[in-house]
Design a protein around this motif. Structure first.
Motif, PDB file in Angstrom:
ATOM      1  N   LYS A 108      46.317   0.272 -30.453  1.00 48.36           N
ATOM      2  CA  LYS A 108      45.466   1.107 -31.314  1.00 48.36           C
ATOM      3  C   LYS A 108      44.227   1.670 -30.603  1.00 48.36           C
ATOM      4  N   SER A 109      43.704   0.962 -29.624  1.00 50.22           N
ATOM      5  CA  SER A 109      42.496   1.481 -28.973  1.00 50.22           C
ATOM      6  C   SER A 109      42.806   2.273 -27.714  1.00 50.22           C
ATOM      7  N   LYS A 110      44.076   2.394 -27.395  1.00 51.25           N
ATOM      8  CA  LYS A 110      44.418   3.142 -26.178  1.00 51.25           C
ATOM      9  C   LYS A 110      44.261   4.637 -26.404  1.00 51.25           C
ATOM     10  N   HIS A 111      43.870   5.299 -25.335  1.00 51.89           N
ATOM     11  CA  HIS A 111      43.727   6.749 -25.427  1.00 51.89           C
ATOM     12  C   HIS A 111      45.034   7.417 -25.010  1.00 51.89           C
ATOM     13  N   LEU A 112      45.346   8.513 -25.681  1.00 52.18           N
ATOM     14  CA  LEU A 112      46.582   9.250 -25.345  1.00 52.18           C
ATOM     15  C   LEU A 112      46.674   9.561 -23.851  1.00 52.18           C
ATOM     16  N   GLU A 138      45.779   7.741 -21.462  1.00 53.49           N
ATOM     17  CA  GLU A 138      46.305   6.562 -20.744  1.00 53.49           C
ATOM     18  C   GLU A 138      47.826   6.484 -20.869  1.00 53.49           C
ATOM     19  N   PHE A 139      48.330   6.839 -22.048  1.00 60.24           N
ATOM     20  CA  PHE A 139      49.791   6.804 -22.222  1.00 60.24           C
ATOM     21  C   PHE A 139      50.459   7.728 -21.209  1.00 60.24           C
ATOM     22  N   PHE A 140      49.835   8.888 -21.008  1.00 63.07           N
ATOM     23  CA  PHE A 140      50.424   9.853 -20.067  1.00 63.07           C
ATOM     24  C   PHE A 140      50.326   9.339 -18.635  1.00 63.07           C
ATOM     25  N   SER A 141      49.150   8.775 -18.299  1.00 60.29           N
ATOM     26  CA  SER A 141      49.002   8.375 -16.893  1.00 60.29           C
ATOM     27  C   SER A 141      49.857   7.157 -16.561  1.00 60.29           C
ATOM     28  N   ASP A 155      57.776  18.424 -29.442  1.00 58.72           N
ATOM     29  CA  ASP A 155      57.067  17.544 -28.510  1.00 58.72           C
ATOM     30  C   ASP A 155      56.259  16.513 -29.315  1.00 58.72           C
ATOM     31  N   PHE A 156      56.772  15.291 -29.304  1.00 62.22           N
ATOM     32  CA  PHE A 156      56.096  14.205 -30.019  1.00 62.22           C
ATOM     33  C   PHE A 156      55.132  13.444 -29.104  1.00 62.22           C
ATOM     34  N   SER A 157      55.040  13.878 -27.818  1.00 65.54           N
ATOM     35  CA  SER A 157      54.356  13.033 -26.833  1.00 65.54           C
ATOM     36  C   SER A 157      52.841  12.946 -27.047  1.00 65.54           C
ATOM     37  N   LYS A 158      52.269  13.908 -27.797  1.00 71.26           N
ATOM     38  CA  LYS A 158      50.822  13.825 -28.039  1.00 71.26           C
ATOM     39  C   LYS A 158      50.540  12.979 -29.290  1.00 71.26           C
ATOM     40  N   ASN A 159      51.404  12.026 -29.550  1.00 74.97           N
ATOM     41  CA  ASN A 159      51.178  11.084 -30.644  1.00 74.97           C
ATOM     42  C   ASN A 159      50.858   9.709 -30.067  1.00 74.97           C
ATOM     43  N   ARG A 160      50.171   8.905 -30.869  1.00 78.49           N
ATOM     44  CA  ARG A 160      49.723   7.595 -30.362  1.00 78.49           C
ATOM     45  C   ARG A 160      50.843   6.568 -30.492  1.00 78.49           C
ATOM     46  N   GLY A 172      38.576  13.108 -28.453  1.00 77.18           N
ATOM     47  CA  GLY A 172      40.008  13.368 -28.262  1.00 77.18           C
ATOM     48  C   GLY A 172      40.820  12.281 -28.930  1.00 77.18           C
ATOM     49  N   ASN A 173      42.024  12.037 -28.400  1.00 78.36           N
ATOM     50  CA  ASN A 173      42.914  11.005 -28.955  1.00 78.36           C
ATOM     51  C   ASN A 173      43.351  11.326 -30.376  1.00 78.36           C
ATOM     52  N   ARG A 174      43.325  12.611 -30.722  1.00 77.42           N
ATOM     53  CA  ARG A 174      43.739  13.042 -32.065  1.00 77.42           C
ATOM     54  C   ARG A 174      45.197  13.485 -31.967  1.00 77.42           C
ATOM     55  N   PRO A 175      46.053  12.858 -32.750  1.00 77.35           N
ATOM     56  CA  PRO A 175      47.488  13.075 -32.555  1.00 77.35           C
ATOM     57  C   PRO A 175      48.026  14.388 -33.134  1.00 77.35           C
ATOM     58  N   THR A 176      48.922  14.986 -32.395  1.00 76.80           N
ATOM     59  CA  THR A 176      49.586  16.204 -32.889  1.00 76.80           C
ATOM     60  C   THR A 176      51.058  16.184 -32.494  1.00 76.80           C
ATOM     61  N   THR A 177      51.843  16.881 -33.274  1.00 73.81           N
ATOM     62  CA  THR A 177      53.248  17.126 -32.921  1.00 73.81           C
ATOM     63  C   THR A 177      53.409  18.638 -32.793  1.00 73.81           C
ATOM     64  N   SER A 178      53.967  19.074 -31.667  1.00 72.85           N
ATOM     65  CA  SER A 178      54.188  20.511 -31.503  1.00 72.85           C
ATOM     66  C   SER A 178      55.640  20.843 -31.796  1.00 72.85           C
ATOM     67  N   ILE A 179      55.824  21.717 -32.768  1.00 71.47           N
ATOM     68  CA  ILE A 179      57.184  22.167 -33.107  1.00 71.47           C
ATOM     69  C   ILE A 179      57.270  23.617 -32.657  1.00 71.47           C
ATOM     70  N   PHE A 180      57.927  23.810 -31.543  1.00 73.06           N
ATOM     71  CA  PHE A 180      57.959  25.135 -30.919  1.00 73.06           C
ATOM     72  C   PHE A 180      59.367  25.696 -31.101  1.00 73.06           C
ATOM     73  N   ILE A 181      59.440  26.874 -31.687  1.00 74.81           N
ATOM     74  CA  ILE A 181      60.750  27.452 -32.046  1.00 74.81           C
ATOM     75  C   ILE A 181      60.829  28.839 -31.410  1.00 74.81           C
ATOM     76  N   LYS A 182      62.033  29.241 -31.018  1.00 72.79           N
ATOM     77  CA  LYS A 182      62.145  30.517 -30.289  1.00 72.79           C
ATOM     78  C   LYS A 182      61.617  31.691 -31.092  1.00 72.79           C
ATOM     79  N   LYS A 183      62.136  31.842 -32.306  1.00 74.18           N
ATOM     80  CA  LYS A 183      61.805  33.064 -33.043  1.00 74.18           C
ATOM     81  C   LYS A 183      61.880  32.783 -34.544  1.00 74.18           C
TER      82      LYS A 183
END
Ligand code: F6P
Length: 547
Positions: free
Chosen positions: A25-29, A31-34, A53-58, A465-476
């Motif tokens: 819970k106290s880890k920063h996003l 750190e997860f990446f590094s 892209d779910f990777s920017k979630n805690r 920072g450390n605010r979670p987001t999910t990116s849903i990227f669609i072609k068109k």
């Protein structure tokens, strides 16, 4: 058979999730990446024209595997099969939940009370096609022989929000028919719309699953009166059609049986845009586009039903909601589409999500001892960046957010699209990384500020920072991709309900207000205020009748 019941908080996996939560819970996003080179591979999904892209979630890979254990303990796989095959999973109303059958392929078999529902689904789809084509090509004419120019959808809740959102989202694909939506019982709503309409060239589509809804019937009656002021009675047949399960009441309203588009009680209002409730969509964007929307949803259905949970978009999206809601204590979720076309998307999802999972009694009839449905809100980016983003970036609340974007611009202005997409990408980067004290100092120094001034400003300019987001990227943005996106959220709602052990498909919570409004209406109109109200309520009633 109905869904199995399991209190999620009493499972082994929940306990494991609790201890995992205290570990991370106290880890920063950052750190997860590094610490994990495979993070993107493990926490993103490329599926058809979607990149999620779910990777920017805690979370870590372990979070997902513990949620998979939870899914087993709450029998998610079994629940999904029951959902698709017509089990009575809406137990409190004694119904199956089969919006998926409305978009299933013709050779699928789905049984309700021993009868395959698919042939009838296709009969209604055929009726929608032939009627909307006749209106669009002008062969269906108004009572004076003129072609239809305007369509007015009269409905509320699921009989309004779904069609209105889709028609608006697919504005680029619209034909010459001008769509309008009347929903509010506020008489000013329909008056503002009819004042611009010519009865000779307008088609009214009354949409009400029950055909008992006060708002819709009041609007339908008032609009019919307005229409009949300048038209003969038999003109109704050319200008009014209805979508409902309640055929008798529609006929009693004066609509020909031939002009009724039936729907079934196993279609929930908030999931009904795929049924004849979508007639206004088919009229506004053409039936091929409506069918493509259904096809897109069907593809998401197949993905949801067959993909392993670690690569299943709606399943992971639902895990995340439970993670933030039940472990981090987040109360709301923001939906931020980076396209103006999806202006109504969050409003639409408010009904879908909050009417479904806004429950506090579990499937055994007991009060839940844990949090359930989240608050849903949002507005398109970039407008929202200049409205409420300050709070998401630097406020005290944790607000997980879905960032939705379409890579291709429909009108093709590359410069604008580049700017829109840069903002889309930059916001999730900023929310994740924030800005450190050192970075702030460095910037202020570069701007020429003195030491004292810099130190005064630093605390205000730091972003954790450390605010979670999910990116849903669609072609068109197209009917098919929109169908997939909507179905993704429908299945996410389902998975959340299964995990929380609640019934997602009833909505008794909206009934009490309706009942009381009826009593109050009678008292206001007869000017006989009873003593069955508290002092505050009586005061409001008196104030209304005196003004
Ligand atoms: O708001 C309650 C509700 O029952 C919704 O679930 C539904 O979508 C809406 O009212 C409209 O109901 P109907 O289509 O029966 O008019």
């Amino acid at each position: 058979m109905a869904l199995k019941t399991t209190n999620p908080t009493k499972t082994n996996s929940w306990k494991k999730l609790e201890s995992h939560f205290s570990d991370i819970k106290s880890k920063h996003l950052k750190e997860f990446f590094s610490s994990d080179k495979n993070r993107i591979k493990d926490l993103s999904i490329s599926w058809e024209d979607f990149y999620v892209d779910f990777s920017k979630n805690r979370i870590t890979k372990k979070t997902l595997s513990l949620f998979n254990e939870l899914a087993e303990e709450v029998h998610l796989k079994d629940a999904i099969e029951r959902y698709f095959t017509g089990d009575i999973i809406n137990k409190t109303e004694g119904r199956a939940v089969l919006h998926t059958a409305l978009r299933a392929s013709r050779d699928t078999k789905v049984y309700v009370d021993g009868e395959d529902v698919i042939p009838e689904v296709y009969q209604v789809r055929e009726k929608i096609r032939s009627f909307s084509e006749a209106v669009i090509n002008g062969s269906h004419k108004g009572y004076t022989g003129k072609a239809i120019t305007d369509i007015v959808n009269i409905g509320i809740g699921g009989s309004d929000l779904g069609p209105a959102m889709v028609v608006d989202s697919l504005k680029y694909y619209q034909n010459h028919l001008k769509p309008h939506f009347v929903s509010n019982v506020d008489g000013d709503h329909y008056q503002e719309i009819v004042k611009e309409l010519n009865p000779e060239t307008t088609l009214f589509v009354i949409v009400s699953k029950t055909f008992t809804t006060q708002e819709t019937l009041s609007n339908a009656n008032s609009i019919r009166n307005w229409f009949l002021k300048s038209t003969p009675k038999d003109a109704i047949a050319k200008h009014f059609v209805a979508v409902s399960t309640n055929i008798e009441s529609v006929k009693a309203f004066g609509i020909d049986e031939a002009n009724i588009f039936p729907m079934k009680d196993w279609v929930g209002g908030r999931f009904s845009l795929w049924s004849a409730v979508g007639l206004s969509i088919s009229l506004a964007v053409g039936n091929d586009n409506f069918e493509n929307l259904l096809d897109g949803a069907k593809e998401m259905d197949i993905h949801f039903r067959s993909a392993p949970f670690t690569k299943n978009i709606p399943v992971i999206a639902a895990y995340l909601t439970v993670w933030y809601n039940n472990f981090f204590g987040a109360e709301s979720e923001a939906i931020i589409p980076y396209t103006q076309y999806l202006n109504q998307f969050a409003t639409y999802l408010q009904q879908g999500i909050m009417e479904s999972n806004g429950k506090s009694v579990d499937r055994d009839g007991n009060k839940t001892t844990f949090e359930t449905g989240t608050l849903i809100w949002g507005e398109p980016g970039t407008n929202s960046q200049h409205a409420f983003f300050q709070l998401i970036h630097q406020g005290t609340k944790l607000i997980p957010a879905d960032f939705i974007a379409f890579a291709e611009s429909l009108h093709g202005n590359k410069d604008h699209q580049d700017k829109l997409m840069s903002n889309y990408i930059a916001q999730t980067e900023a929310l994740m990384n924030g800005k450190t004290t050192e970075e702030v100092r460095f910037e202020l120094k570069k701007d020429g500020l003195g030491k004292e001034e810099i130190e005064q400003l630093v605390p205000f300019k730091v972003f954790d920072g450390n605010r979670p987001t999910t990116s849903i990227f669609i072609k068109k943005l197209a009917p098919k991709s929109l169908g997939k996106l909507i179905a993704m959220y429908e299945h996410k709602i389902f998975v959340q309900g299964v995990i929380w052990n609640i019934y997602s498909y009833d909505q008794f919570g909206v009934e009490l207000g309706k009942q009381l409004a009826k009593t109050i209406l009678n008292e206001l109109q007869s000017n006989k205020l009873s003593n069955n109200h508290d002092e505050s309520t009586l005061g409001l009633m008196r104030y209304y009748n005196e003004n």
